[in-house]
Design a protein around this motif. Structure first.
Motif, mmCIF file in Angstrom:
data_model
loop_
_atom_site.group_PDB
_atom_site.id
_atom_site.type_symbol
_atom_site.label_atom_id
_atom_site.label_comp_id
_atom_site.label_asym_id
_atom_site.label_seq_id
_atom_site.Cartn_x
_atom_site.Cartn_y
_atom_site.Cartn_z
ATOM 1 N N ASN A 563 10.785 9.428 -1.187
ATOM 2 C CA ASN A 563 9.741 8.560 -1.690
ATOM 3 C C ASN A 563 9.413 7.439 -0.712
ATOM 4 O O ASN A 563 8.238 7.142 -0.451
ATOM 5 C CB ASN A 563 10.215 7.954 -3.013
ATOM 6 C CG ASN A 563 9.113 8.001 -4.039
ATOM 7 O OD1 ASN A 563 8.025 7.505 -3.778
ATOM 8 N ND2 ASN A 563 9.391 8.614 -5.173
ATOM 9 N N ASN A 567 5.933 6.877 1.230
ATOM 10 C CA ASN A 567 5.176 5.626 1.099
ATOM 11 C C ASN A 567 4.912 5.017 2.475
ATOM 12 O O ASN A 567 3.816 4.498 2.736
ATOM 13 C CB ASN A 567 5.955 4.617 0.253
ATOM 14 C CG ASN A 567 5.683 4.795 -1.236
ATOM 15 O OD1 ASN A 567 4.785 5.565 -1.600
ATOM 16 N ND2 ASN A 567 6.438 4.122 -2.084
ATOM 17 N N ALA A 571 1.316 4.255 4.177
ATOM 18 C CA ALA A 571 0.915 2.926 4.634
ATOM 19 C C ALA A 571 0.427 2.942 6.083
ATOM 20 O O ALA A 571 -0.214 1.998 6.540
ATOM 21 C CB ALA A 571 2.099 1.964 4.482
ATOM 22 N N GLY A 603 1.773 -3.319 5.613
ATOM 23 C CA GLY A 603 2.562 -4.438 5.065
ATOM 24 C C GLY A 603 2.223 -4.628 3.590
ATOM 25 O O GLY A 603 1.348 -3.936 3.055
ATOM 26 N N PHE A 617 1.892 1.058 -11.225
ATOM 27 C CA PHE A 617 1.165 0.210 -10.280
ATOM 28 C C PHE A 617 0.990 0.964 -8.964
ATOM 29 O O PHE A 617 1.946 1.403 -8.333
ATOM 30 C CB PHE A 617 1.917 -1.112 -10.014
ATOM 31 C CG PHE A 617 1.246 -1.917 -8.944
ATOM 32 C CD1 PHE A 617 0.105 -2.661 -9.248
ATOM 33 C CD2 PHE A 617 1.691 -1.888 -7.627
ATOM 34 C CE1 PHE A 617 -0.540 -3.377 -8.254
ATOM 35 C CE2 PHE A 617 1.029 -2.602 -6.631
ATOM 36 C CZ PHE A 617 -0.085 -3.355 -6.949
ATOM 37 N N THR A 619 -1.898 1.326 -5.381
ATOM 38 C CA THR A 619 -3.132 0.914 -4.697
ATOM 39 C C THR A 619 -3.827 2.133 -4.105
ATOM 40 O O THR A 619 -4.830 2.004 -3.416
ATOM 41 C CB THR A 619 -2.804 -0.075 -3.566
ATOM 42 O OG1 THR A 619 -1.869 0.548 -2.692
ATOM 43 C CG2 THR A 619 -2.251 -1.384 -4.091
ATOM 44 N N LYS A 620 -3.225 3.308 -4.428
ATOM 45 C CA LYS A 620 -3.787 4.527 -3.830
ATOM 46 C C LYS A 620 -4.648 5.235 -4.863
ATOM 47 O O LYS A 620 -4.302 5.243 -6.055
ATOM 48 C CB LYS A 620 -2.655 5.466 -3.405
ATOM 49 C CG LYS A 620 -1.722 4.827 -2.403
ATOM 50 C CD LYS A 620 -0.475 5.670 -2.222
ATOM 51 C CE LYS A 620 0.610 4.863 -1.564
ATOM 52 N NZ LYS A 620 1.913 5.512 -1.665
ATOM 53 N N GLY A 623 -2.694 7.948 -6.193
ATOM 54 C CA GLY A 623 -1.311 7.559 -6.541
ATOM 55 C C GLY A 623 -1.078 7.477 -8.044
ATOM 56 O O GLY A 623 -2.019 7.330 -8.830
ATOM 57 N N MET A 624 0.198 7.574 -8.417
ATOM 58 C CA MET A 624 0.541 7.496 -9.838
ATOM 59 C C MET A 624 1.233 6.150 -10.142
ATOM 60 O O MET A 624 1.293 5.717 -11.278
ATOM 61 C CB MET A 624 1.479 8.646 -10.193
ATOM 62 C CG MET A 624 1.313 9.099 -11.622
ATOM 63 S SD MET A 624 2.155 10.629 -11.887
ATOM 64 C CE MET A 624 3.813 10.158 -11.685
ATOM 65 N N GLY A 625 1.799 5.552 -9.121
ATOM 66 C CA GLY A 625 2.437 4.239 -9.302
ATOM 67 C C GLY A 625 3.796 4.282 -9.961
ATOM 68 O O GLY A 625 4.279 3.265 -10.467
ATOM 69 N N GLY A 627 6.547 5.926 -8.348
ATOM 70 C CA GLY A 627 7.571 6.164 -7.321
ATOM 71 C C GLY A 627 8.593 5.047 -7.206
ATOM 72 O O GLY A 627 9.787 5.256 -7.431
ATOM 73 N N LEU A 628 8.150 3.840 -6.896
ATOM 74 C CA LEU A 628 9.088 2.744 -6.660
ATOM 75 C C LEU A 628 9.827 2.361 -7.946
ATOM 76 O O LEU A 628 10.999 1.989 -7.896
ATOM 77 C CB LEU A 628 8.349 1.536 -6.082
ATOM 78 C CG LEU A 628 7.948 1.672 -4.615
ATOM 79 C CD1 LEU A 628 7.187 0.446 -4.151
ATOM 80 C CD2 LEU A 628 9.176 1.887 -3.733
ATOM 81 N N ASN A 629 9.126 2.472 -9.048
ATOM 82 C CA ASN A 629 9.767 2.158 -10.335
ATOM 83 C C ASN A 629 10.958 3.066 -10.584
ATOM 84 O O ASN A 629 12.059 2.614 -10.942
ATOM 85 C CB ASN A 629 8.719 2.293 -11.440
ATOM 86 C CG ASN A 629 9.305 2.017 -12.800
ATOM 87 O OD1 ASN A 629 9.728 2.928 -13.482
ATOM 88 N ND2 ASN A 629 9.355 0.731 -13.162
HETATM 89 P P1 ADP Z 1 2.355 5.460 -5.474
HETATM 90 O O1 ADP Z 1 2.945 5.855 -4.174
HETATM 91 O O2 ADP Z 1 2.046 6.578 -6.376
HETATM 92 O O3 ADP Z 1 1.242 4.476 -5.329
HETATM 93 P P2 ADP Z 1 4.686 3.828 -5.626
HETATM 94 O O4 ADP Z 1 5.361 3.205 -6.774
HETATM 95 O O5 ADP Z 1 5.525 4.654 -4.747
HETATM 96 O O6 ADP Z 1 3.480 4.617 -6.229
HETATM 97 O O7 ADP Z 1 4.029 2.664 -4.786
HETATM 98 C C1 ADP Z 1 3.354 1.628 -5.403
HETATM 99 C C2 ADP Z 1 2.504 0.872 -4.422
HETATM 100 O O8 ADP Z 1 3.312 0.115 -3.528
HETATM 101 C C3 ADP Z 1 1.691 1.692 -3.548
HETATM 102 O O9 ADP Z 1 0.466 2.073 -4.142
HETATM 103 C C4 ADP Z 1 1.458 0.809 -2.347
HETATM 104 O O10 ADP Z 1 0.362 -0.032 -2.567
HETATM 105 C C5 ADP Z 1 2.671 -0.016 -2.299
HETATM 106 N N1 ADP Z 1 3.614 0.429 -1.248
HETATM 107 C C6 ADP Z 1 4.691 1.218 -1.388
HETATM 108 N N2 ADP Z 1 5.334 1.402 -0.226
HETATM 109 C C7 ADP Z 1 4.629 0.714 0.697
HETATM 110 C C8 ADP Z 1 4.793 0.501 2.120
HETATM 111 N N3 ADP Z 1 5.800 1.061 2.817
HETATM 112 N N4 ADP Z 1 3.872 -0.284 2.759
HETATM 113 C C9 ADP Z 1 2.851 -0.858 2.057
HETATM 114 N N5 ADP Z 1 2.634 -0.707 0.728
HETATM 115 C C10 ADP Z 1 3.525 0.070 0.063
#
Ligand code: ADP
Length: 664
Positions: A563, A567, A571, A603, A617, A619-620, A623-625, A627-629
């Motif tokens: 993941n 990401n 970016a 960044g 959440f 910004t793509k 994207g589903m938002g 992943g990081l969660n």
């Molecule tokens: P998704 O990848 O589906 O958008 P994530 O939870 O993985 O969901 O990421 C959430 C948001 O965090 C992304 O949409 C992006 O805006 C931001 N993000 C994640 N990783 C990075 C990174 N390495 N650099 C910049 N922004 C990032």
């Protein structure tokens, strides 16, 4: 539950009877005191009656004594009178008799003898010079008495008259007869005081005061000047002779206090006082007791209500592990009644047969010194067979004397919480898996392409071989071996790709086991490198040469790395091709093993940074938002952390830290 039944307050008629009973001691005490008072009064009355009777008989005796005395004096005067009138001068014997008559004890102070016409013939003691006659001679009263005595021919007493101050006298005129002629009268002069004072015996004067009152009620003679105390014991009787309205008044002196009845009465009053005091004390104590009882009853009712409404199960055990108390919540939880449970020893009927050994161990641990302060989770079984998960807090039970009497356990039913927790966990797991499937879906074409390469290579090697065989070209042994080695290598490569994909998407229970973090990173990079190549990204991997093992689930950690790398690549879409480098590094920092993924991407602006780990959440556009969660949940599940920092020179560094299973 096993509390003794609280007695209900007494009903109204019972209370009335009780009140009546409370007053009974006072009533009987009052009756008793009244009886004692009546007895004392009766005794005193009886005493007074007796004293009065004694007084009357004494007075009668005195009166008779006086009368007898006066009568005897009359007889003596008569006898001596005959001698006095017989001739002159007086014989010595007559003089001796006269002297004896004038003895003070007889009350006579003077004897006179008068002729028939009233002339004074002689007197003894004789008259002194021209001193007034010792008697009332010459007075009208004296004459009247004289006349009366002469006419009736019997002794007649005259009225009293004062002599020399406050002393009184009276006379008795005794007519003398000789051969039918009356030669004269003998007059005996009595001193009233002498008669009353000297004539009475000592014992009489000790008991009574004797006074003589004249017709007007004036006291003219008295024995003792002391006034008597009691006016109740007074007896008056006419003093006759001499008569003429004289009255004898006899008053009893206060008799000696009879101490025994007084002491007896006083002690009875004292005892009654003590009884009243003790009854009052008893009543006060009773009232206090009643108040304490009421307070206790209220307290006990309150405690019972509290106990019954409590949701926490309570159970007490003695030092032998025998159940001594269970509350209603505990009974509700387990489905057993208090009667079924009390007195039982381990194993308890609510223990789960499948966990009997663990429960026994816990039981022994508690009996030997208590349990963990933050509670112990135990699986029990209800009476109806349902599983019951509880959190048990055990504390020593100290009795009223301060002795350790056993253990009190509070039992929280956490079955529902556990179920909810389990559901959430499963949900999370499903989510993680879905996320992996989605990732895999996104990477599917790349992977298919990746897989295609070894397969194509295998196909080309085999078709080369086949062609050579069909053309009957000679194949030496070394060449053949080389070709087959190449085929095998490509097949292994394809197999490896398939294994990784399979490992990544397989659904299994999370399994934490000692793990080589470098191997996991290698697998993740292997899975993603085709995609990176396709997107013209470079993957630079720097693995720590020695990295202690971590306790973790391999698939989940791999999911985090995949993941983070994806990401990072996302970016760097706008990053010039030469700078598109993802650096994956594993290190060992203190008690943590870390994996960091650094990029040269956009960044993370501050406003986004705060929401980065929120679910959904992104910004793509595609994207589903999640992943990081999901990555952060996995990190926390492993007691680790997932954080990020801005990279100097542009880009971001995400770091996963996992605690080492063995302290470094
Ligand atoms: P998704 O990848 O589906 O958008 P994530 O939870 O993985 O969901 O990421 C959430 C948001 O965090 C992304 O949409 C992006 O805006 C931001 N993000 C994640 N990783 C990075 C990174 N390495 N650099 C910049 N922004 C990032």
């Amino acid at each position: 539950m096993n509390q003794p039944e609280i007695p209900s307050p007494p009903s109204a008629p019972l209370a009335g009877r009780k009140r009546w009973l409370q007053h009974l001691p006072y009533l009987s005490l009052a009756l008793f005191l009244a009886a004692i008072a009546a007895l004392v009064w009766l005794t005193r009355e009886y005493d007074a009656d007796e004293q009065r009777t004694t007084l009357i008989s004494d007075v009668l005796w005195m009166e008779q004594n006086l009368r007898f005395h006066l009568d005897r004096n009359e007889v003596n005067l008569q006898e001596i009178g005959r001698e006095l009138f017989a001739g002159q001068p007086l014989a010595a014997e007559t003089e001796a008799r006269l002297a004896s008559l004038l003895n003070q004890e007889r009350g006579l102070v003077q004897i006179l003898w008068l002729s028939a016409d009233g002339g004074l013939l002689g007197s003894i003691p004789p008259r002194q010079g021209d001193a007034p006659p010792a008697t009332g001679r010459g007075s009208a009263a004296g004459d009247t008495t004289f006349q009366l005595a002469r006419s009736v021919g019997r002794p007649v007493y005259g009225p009293t008259y004062p002599v020399m101050g406050d002393s009184y006298q009276f006379e008795v005129h005794v007519p003398i007869w000789s051969e039918d002629a009356q030669p004269g009268v003998v007059v005996g002069v009595y001193s009233l005081t002498d008669l009353v004072v000297r004539e009475l015996p000592w014992w009489f004067s000790e008991r009574y005061r004797v006074a003589v009152l004249d017709a007007d009620g004036r006291e003219i003679a008295a024995k003792s000047k002391v006034a008597p105390v009691s006016s109740r014991l007074v007896y008056s009787m006419p003093f006759d002779p001499p008569g003429h309205g004289l009255t004898l008044q006899i008053t009893a002196y206060k008799s000696d206090t009879r101490w025994i009845p007084v002491l007896l009465g006083a002690s009875i009053v004292l005892l009654a006082g003590i009884i009243v005091w003790s009854v009052m004390q008893l009543r006060r104590q009773l009232a206090r007791r009643q108040q304490a009882e009421i307070a206790l009853r209220a307290e006990s009712a309150f405690r019972k209500a509290m106990e019954d409404s409590m949701l926490t199960g309570m159970r007490a055990r003695d030092l032998d592990g025998r159940l001594t108390y269970v509350n209603s919540a505990f009974c509700r939880m387990t489905g057993f009644t208090a009667d079924e449970l009390l007195g039982l020893k381990a194993p308890m009927p609510y223990w789960d047969p499948e966990h009997i050994e663990q429960t026994f161990a816990l039981h022994r641990e508690i009996l030997s010194g208590g349990s963990a302060p933050d509670g112990t989770e135990v699986r029990l079984r209800r009476k109806n067979g349902e599983a019951l998960d509880v959190l048990v807090f055990e504390a020593p039970l100290i009795d009223a004397t301060g002795h350790h009497a056993g253990w009190m356990g509070s039992v929280l039913d956490i079955t529902e919480q556990k179920r909810a927790r389990e559901q959430a966990r499963q949900q999370e797991e499903r989510l993680q898996q879905s996320s992996r499937l989605i990732t895999m879906g996104e990477m599917a074409s790349t992977l298919a392409h990746e897989l295609n390469q070894p397969l194509a290579a295998i196909a080309s090697y085999t078709s080369g071989c086949i062609n050579r065989l069909q053309d009957d070209q000679p194949l030496d042994r070394r060449e053949l071996l080389d070709i087959h080695e190449r085929i095998a290598r490509q097949a292994r490569r394809a197999g490896e790709i398939i294994r990784r994909v399979h490992d990544f998407v397989r659904r299994s229970e999370p399994k934490r086991e000692p793990l080589d973090l470098n191997a996991v990173v290698r697998d993740a990079v292997g899975l993603i490198e085709a995609d990176a190549r396709k997107r013209q990204m470079q993957l630079r991997v720097e693995l720590a040469s020695t990295l202690p093992q971590v306790e973790a689930d391999a698939v989940m950690i791999e999911q985090i790395v995949v993941n983070l790398v994806r990401n990072a690549m996302d970016a760097m879409r706008e990053t010039p091709t030469g700078n598109r480098v993802v650096e994956v590094r594993s290190t060992h920092l203190g008690r943590f093993a870390t994996v960091s993924v650094a990029d040269r991407g956009t960044g993370i602006p501050e406003e986004i940074a705060e929401r980065l780990f929120e679910p959904f959440f992104t910004t793509k556009a595609e994207g589903m938002g999640m992943g990081l969660n999901i990555c952060r949940s996995i990190a926390e599940l492993h007691h680790g952390r997932l954080g990020f920092e801005l990279r100097a020179g542009g880009g971001t560094i995400f770091t996963l830290s996992l605690p080492l299973d063995t302290p470094a």
